[in-house]
Design an enzyme around this catalytic site. Structure first.
Site, short mmCIF file in Angstrom:
data_model
loop_
_atom_site.label_atom_id
_atom_site.label_comp_id
_atom_site.label_asym_id
_atom_site.label_seq_id
_atom_site.Cartn_x
_atom_site.Cartn_y
_atom_site.Cartn_z
N LYS A 146 0.86 -1.07 -0.01
CA LYS A 146 -0.13 -0.06 -0.02
C LYS A 146 0.98 0.74 0.24
CE LYS A 146 -2.05 -1.13 3.94
NZ LYS A 146 -1.38 -1.87 4.34
N ARG B 208 -10.04 0.31 8.38
CA ARG B 208 -9.68 -0.49 8.90
C ARG B 208 -10.72 -1.90 9.54
NH1 ARG B 208 -3.33 0.10 8.78
NH2 ARG B 208 -2.26 -1.88 9.75
N ARG C 224 11.51 -5.74 5.04
CA ARG C 224 11.74 -3.65 4.72
C ARG C 224 12.78 -3.11 5.38
NH1 ARG C 224 5.45 -1.38 5.58
NH2 ARG C 224 5.75 -2.90 7.79
N ARG D 54 11.43 -1.29 11.24
CA ARG D 54 9.60 -0.44 11.77
C ARG D 54 10.29 -1.83 13.07
NH1 ARG D 54 4.58 0.51 8.41
NH2 ARG D 54 3.71 -0.71 9.70
P1 AP5 Z 1 4.77 -1.66 2.09
O1 AP5 Z 1 4.61 -0.57 1.40
O2 AP5 Z 1 5.53 -0.46 2.82
O3 AP5 Z 1 3.41 -2.33 2.85
P2 AP5 Z 1 2.01 -1.77 3.38
O4 AP5 Z 1 1.01 -2.64 2.70
O5 AP5 Z 1 2.45 -0.24 3.27
O6 AP5 Z 1 2.26 -3.08 4.44
P3 AP5 Z 1 2.71 -1.82 6.32
O7 AP5 Z 1 3.31 -2.79 6.75
O8 AP5 Z 1 3.01 -0.23 6.28
O9 AP5 Z 1 1.04 -1.78 6.02
P4 AP5 Z 1 0.33 -1.98 7.91
O10 AP5 Z 1 -1.56 -2.08 7.36
O11 AP5 Z 1 0.84 -2.86 8.82
O12 AP5 Z 1 1.35 -1.05 8.52
P5 AP5 Z 1 0.59 0.68 8.75
O13 AP5 Z 1 1.78 1.55 9.21
O14 AP5 Z 1 -0.56 0.91 8.10
O15 AP5 Z 1 5.71 -2.91 1.68
C1 AP5 Z 1 5.64 -3.37 2.08
C2 AP5 Z 1 7.48 -4.25 1.83
O16 AP5 Z 1 7.29 -4.97 0.91
C3 AP5 Z 1 8.75 -3.11 1.45
O17 AP5 Z 1 9.78 -3.63 2.04
C4 AP5 Z 1 8.31 -3.29 0.42
O18 AP5 Z 1 9.47 -2.56 -0.81
C5 AP5 Z 1 8.20 -4.61 0.03
N1 AP5 Z 1 6.99 -4.37 -1.62
C6 AP5 Z 1 5.84 -4.09 -1.71
N2 AP5 Z 1 5.43 -4.63 -2.62
C7 AP5 Z 1 6.46 -5.54 -3.61
C8 AP5 Z 1 6.18 -6.56 -4.10
N3 AP5 Z 1 5.08 -5.91 -5.51
N4 AP5 Z 1 6.88 -7.16 -4.73
C9 AP5 Z 1 7.89 -7.10 -3.51
N5 AP5 Z 1 8.59 -6.68 -2.14
C10 AP5 Z 1 7.09 -5.33 -2.39
O19 AP5 Z 1 -0.14 0.80 10.42
C11 AP5 Z 1 0.99 0.29 11.49
C12 AP5 Z 1 0.40 0.02 12.84
O20 AP5 Z 1 -0.90 1.55 12.88
C13 AP5 Z 1 -1.14 -1.09 12.83
O21 AP5 Z 1 -0.66 -1.51 12.93
C14 AP5 Z 1 -1.85 -0.32 13.91
O22 AP5 Z 1 -1.32 -0.57 15.16
C15 AP5 Z 1 -2.02 1.21 13.46
N6 AP5 Z 1 -2.86 1.99 12.57
C16 AP5 Z 1 -2.44 2.71 11.05
N7 AP5 Z 1 -3.76 2.40 10.85
C17 AP5 Z 1 -4.71 2.38 11.93
C18 AP5 Z 1 -6.20 2.00 11.23
N8 AP5 Z 1 -6.88 3.00 10.17
N9 AP5 Z 1 -6.78 1.68 12.75
C19 AP5 Z 1 -6.42 1.39 13.66
N10 AP5 Z 1 -4.86 1.05 13.56
C20 AP5 Z 1 -3.73 1.52 12.87
MG MG Z 2 2.28 0.83 5.21
#
Ligand code: AP5
Ligand code: MG
Ligand code: ZN
Length: 215
Positions: free
Chosen positions: A13, A88, A127, A160
């Site tokens: 994402k 989410r 990552r 992270r």
């Molecule tokens: P990346 O693009 O970083 O993945 P992502 O989908 O953004 O995954 P996240 O881990 O950021 O999502 P998340 O939902 O767990 O975390 P968030 O920060 O939102 O890609 C990942 C890796 O893969 C990278 O190294 C990239 O290079 C590689 N990659 C990408 N595409 C690829 C491909 N096609 N092929 C190969 N490699 C690839 O949330 C963190 C925390 O915050 C949550 O756990 C929660 O506690 C809180 N939080 C955030 N939002 C909310 C909400 N709305 N409600 C409640 N709590 C929330």
């Molecule tokens: Mg992300």
């Protein structure tokens, strides 16, 4: 373009959103990034959020709903936005509808990225992110020219706190339980587009752009 990127942790994402912001000149709104910044700054919201994030659980709905509502009112969202990691839960999706209605706005698209669980674990454990500019890397799939250093700005890369295998498994379970129901939620609303996220980053981007420009 008013877009939601939906998908499990590690689906890509953030990676795809960063490319789309440049292409369409609209902001990426990542609740994860906003919460991590609050944790780093030690704000009251950050202190409240940290324990949930470290455990791989979700921060309470009222906290994130408030963050997004305020963010959507900023001027740079006038021409559109990319929501990354929000909503989410069904309650967040309902609250988003209300906020948008109040602002006289409507979503254009919800793109759901689909990636196998084992691939997600490999993506997340490998990552790395730039401390300075936030650019994302992967040690195997998208490595920087020089290990540990950002190509774009020379900043140090970090891993992270929640990208440890045990926490990753918890986050994937939380996604399956609380977020995956949004796929049918938006399908029923007629807004959903599904995209195979298993291909390399440039191919996923190409497919996403063709979906967005198709109609
Ligand atoms: P990346 O693009 O970083 O993945 P992502 O989908 O953004 O995954 P996240 O881990 O950021 O999502 P998340 O939902 O767990 O975390 P968030 O920060 O939102 O890609 C990942 C890796 O893969 C990278 O190294 C990239 O290079 C590689 N990659 C990408 N595409 C690829 C491909 N096609 N092929 C190969 N490699 C690839 O949330 C963190 C925390 O915050 C949550 O756990 C929660 O506690 C809180 N939080 C955030 N939002 C909310 C909400 N709305 N409600 C409640 N709590 C929330
Ligand atoms: Mg992300
Ligand atoms: Zn950088």
């Amino acid at each position: 373009m008013k877009l939601i990127l939906l998908g499990p942790p590690g689906a890509g994402k953030g990676t795809q959103a960063k490319m789309l912001t440049e292409k369409f000149n609209i902001p990426q709104i990542s609740t994860g990034d906003i919460l991590r910044a609050a944790v780093k700054d030690g704000t009251a919201m950050g202190l409240k959020a940290k324990a949930f994030m470290d455990a791989g659980g979700l921060v309470p709905d009222e906290v994130v709903v408030g963050i997004v509502r305020d963010r959507l009112l900023e001027a740079d969202c006038d021409n559109g936005f990319i929501l990354d990691g929000f909503p989410r839960t069904v309650a967040q999706a309902d609250a988003l509808q209300v906020s948008l209605q109040t602002m006289g706005k409507e979503l254009d698209r919800v793109i759901s990225l689909d990636v196998d669980a084992e691939a997600l674990v490999e993506r997340l454990t490998g990552r790395r992110t730039c401390k300075v500019c936030g650019r994302g890397y992967h040690v195997k799939f998208d490595p920087p020219g020089k290990a540990g250093i950002c190509d774009a700005c020379g900043g140090d890369l970090f891993q992270r706190d929640d990208d440890r295998e045990e926490t990753i498994r918890k986050r994937l379970q939380v996604y399956a339980d609380q977020t995956a129901p949004l796929i049918s939620y938006y399908r029923d609303a007629g807004a959903l587009m599904e995209l195979d996220g298993m291909q390399p980053i440039p191919q996923v981007q190409e497919k996403m752009l063709s979906l967005l420009q198709a109609n």
